[in-house]
Design a protein around this motif. Sequence first.
Motif, PDB file in Angstrom:
ATOM      1  N   VAL A  67      10.179 -14.252  -6.053  1.00  0.00           N
ATOM      2  CA  VAL A  67       9.447 -15.046  -5.077  1.00  0.00           C
ATOM      3  C   VAL A  67       8.871 -13.915  -3.974  1.00  0.00           C
ATOM      4  N   GLU A  85       4.183 -17.679  -3.499  1.00  0.00           N
ATOM      5  CA  GLU A  85       3.769 -17.189  -4.708  1.00  0.00           C
ATOM      6  C   GLU A  85       5.168 -16.893  -5.655  1.00  0.00           C
ATOM      7  N   PRO A  86       5.319 -17.507  -6.936  1.00  0.00           N
ATOM      8  CA  PRO A  86       6.430 -17.422  -7.647  1.00  0.00           C
ATOM      9  C   PRO A  86       6.502 -15.868  -8.197  1.00  0.00           C
ATOM     10  N   GLY A  90      10.254 -15.991 -12.992  1.00  0.00           N
ATOM     11  CA  GLY A  90      10.782 -17.235 -12.343  1.00  0.00           C
ATOM     12  C   GLY A  90      10.829 -18.735 -13.217  1.00  0.00           C
ATOM     13  N   LYS A  92      10.084 -21.328 -11.734  1.00  0.00           N
ATOM     14  CA  LYS A  92       9.325 -22.357 -11.092  1.00  0.00           C
ATOM     15  C   LYS A  92      10.205 -23.416 -10.589  1.00  0.00           C
ATOM     16  N   TYR A  94      12.553 -24.211  -7.280  1.00  0.00           N
ATOM     17  CA  TYR A  94      12.902 -23.282  -5.890  1.00  0.00           C
ATOM     18  C   TYR A  94      13.715 -24.155  -4.907  1.00  0.00           C
ATOM     19  N   THR A 113       9.367 -27.749  -7.494  1.00  0.00           N
ATOM     20  CA  THR A 113       8.435 -27.276  -8.383  1.00  0.00           C
ATOM     21  C   THR A 113       7.163 -26.481  -7.977  1.00  0.00           C
ATOM     22  N   PRO A 115       4.816 -24.400  -5.281  1.00  0.00           N
ATOM     23  CA  PRO A 115       4.986 -23.445  -4.419  1.00  0.00           C
ATOM     24  C   PRO A 115       4.570 -23.676  -3.026  1.00  0.00           C
ATOM     25  N   GLU A 132      14.622 -18.834  -5.440  1.00  0.00           N
ATOM     26  CA  GLU A 132      13.967 -18.835  -6.838  1.00  0.00           C
ATOM     27  C   GLU A 132      15.087 -18.400  -7.836  1.00  0.00           C
ATOM     28  N   SER A 134      16.458 -17.644 -11.602  1.00  0.00           N
ATOM     29  CA  SER A 134      15.990 -17.424 -12.845  1.00  0.00           C
ATOM     30  C   SER A 134      16.704 -17.746 -13.935  1.00  0.00           C
TER      31      SER A 134
END
Length: 731
Positions: A67, A85-86, A90, A92, A94, A113, A115, A132, A134
């Motif tokens: 991120v 920005e992701p 990622g 998505k 956060y 969900t 940004p 973020e 993963s």
Amino acid sequence: MSGGGERSGEAETKHCWLGTYMHVVVVGLMLVLDAPVFTNVHVSAEKCKPKNISAKYQHCGIHPDGVHNLDCFRKSKKDEKCTWEPGVHGSKSYTFILQQVDKAHCVAYYNLTKPNQKLRIFDYNFTVEVIESSAGEANCTKAVFSGSKKTLKRSCGPPSKVLPTRTPGALQVNVTWLKEDGNNRISVRYRALGSRSWNETVESQLPNAAMVEKLTPSLVYVVQIQCVTTAECSQCPWSENYYVPSELTTQPIIVSTKYADIMQKTGCRLISITWKFPVKDLYDGYRVTVWKESGEPPQEQLTTSEPEIRLILSYSAYRLNISAYNNASVSPAATHVIPQHSFGDGRLNATVHNSTAFTIHWRADRVRKYVCYVVEWMKKGHSGWYQSFFEDTEASKTVSSLSEHLEPYTRYRVTLHLRPNKNTCNMKHINNSESTYGSTEFYHTEGSPVSAPANVSFHNVTLNSATLQWSHIPEEDLRGFLLGYIIYYTEHHYREASTAHNVTVDPGSTSFHLEALKSGTAYQVQICGFTSEGEGIRSNPSVFKTDQKVNFSIRGAIAAFVVVASLLAFGSPVIKRAKAILWPRLPNPGHSNAVRKIESPGQLILEMEAAVPPQTLSSMLPHVRTCEDDTLEMAHAWSEGDGDSAADDDTADTLLDTQRTHFQSSPFTFAGGYTTMEMFQQLTPQWVAEGGSNIKGEPEDLTVLKSVRLDYVRQFSTSPPSDSEFTSTLL
């Protein structure tokens, strides 16, 4: 016992199935109850302790692929937010952590969900972390932003709406901002599709619009927009990518146009127009703009995905523009004019009062059905004028206070249209909105024609008639309603006066058949048109001449007929008799006594041997044998021929041409007619008188017979020798 055991087994089986069924039902209910826990992820905000939350995510590091680009700004006085920005990999999802150490304020937002996140901060320094994840908390990245509410920059944009429009070689960009962003000047950067580098940024001079020039029409471009930074907008993020398709540079091609009257709707016609676009897959559809030539609104714009359109229109004149379009470009328009259709059946009349007023009249039965009308008037080659009106009592309308005065000597066409609407007489739309009642023509002031008919010519000229042809006078030169043509014709004599004649023909005629003319006479012709104000200019004199009369005598014709008939009936015998007298036929050698005797060659040889001494005969043989081979067969043919055929004459002519040189020196040339055995006695009289014995000659002496027969023939192919020539030949 056995029966009781069976019942006990069945009961156990039923109990087993029931237990299994109940177990399934319970598990299903548990899944249903637990489903929201797994399927619905709720964003939750929880208070936190700075030390604990920092320790929980201290293993998450800042990574370029994670991120990034975390930024916090102020949209308005009470509207602060953060965006980011992701990462590349990622999930998505956060976690947003806001800390204000001076205020002992810590809030954590989980399961975000999108940004972005709004801020609720105090007037102190703050720190924002975005985590973020993963694959669980063990694999995570983070981004950090620090600032204060007082120093937080105001951000404007990106714009809420972007409208790119391509013009020839350029791109016009128009934007719309959110209300809190106001109106701002913009910056535009662009690149061709497929290119990785952006071209130089273009800044606008006026708010909300920018122009990018020097673009390639055939390329597709990618565009981004941002505001120009100012004191009020200290932060301007770039917008998302906008794709601008290639420019449409070719216009549609009209393929066919059809106009057909609609029988069920008097005064209306069906207009069918089809076209094609040369470039495929670059357009989204077609725009067809229709309006009246008189200028009456509205201009109706229709869209269609097919290259054709059908309209129900009145008999008025219309104009259509047809263009292809996509989301950024409109092609040049193909223009088509639908001409006005005359509908003059006498139902509409016009009365002119002066140069600024006229009155139209129509049938009263229309007033009971229609109350909304529109009148149009125009002169040739101009768009015209219109006036819509409401009338429910009188079948007439006076149009006055014209914006443009009526011109003298100019023809106007006036048309009345009916409209079915009763609430308003103004036209709401073009298609299927009115019908034509009728039309007529008028002049404010009439005059005589200022030009003459042209292209005067003559055809089918005979002894006493001729056909005259000419061309119409142009409408702009008539200066009034043409009532007809006058043809003036006179006999054309050099320096002599002659009687003039004239004849009047209909205004629609372009030819006339002149009759009762004199044969062999030249006529001079002039033509002019005339109106209610008199005759116009005459055409230049044209001259033609009728055919000459040929003198023909009935007696002479009868005499010629008699002569021809006599020649046909009696000509053949007369010609034959004249030929016999003037050109006598050559005698037939077959009737000669000598030939009859020659047919018995043995007797002839004996006679010749007896009549001619041996030494004389031997001296003659060389002369006889000279032409023996080339004439023997032809001489024999004569002896067998029948003297009446034309072949005898031809053969004699041939012998004349081929053997003339031999005839003059032949010792057997005689001056008589038919030659008999007496010629031999004339040649050798002394030997014939003494007599002689029959001497048997050799077989080759038969050539004497051939020679005699040939010389017999040759004497008719030469002119008879004189007596002196004959005597010298004997000596």
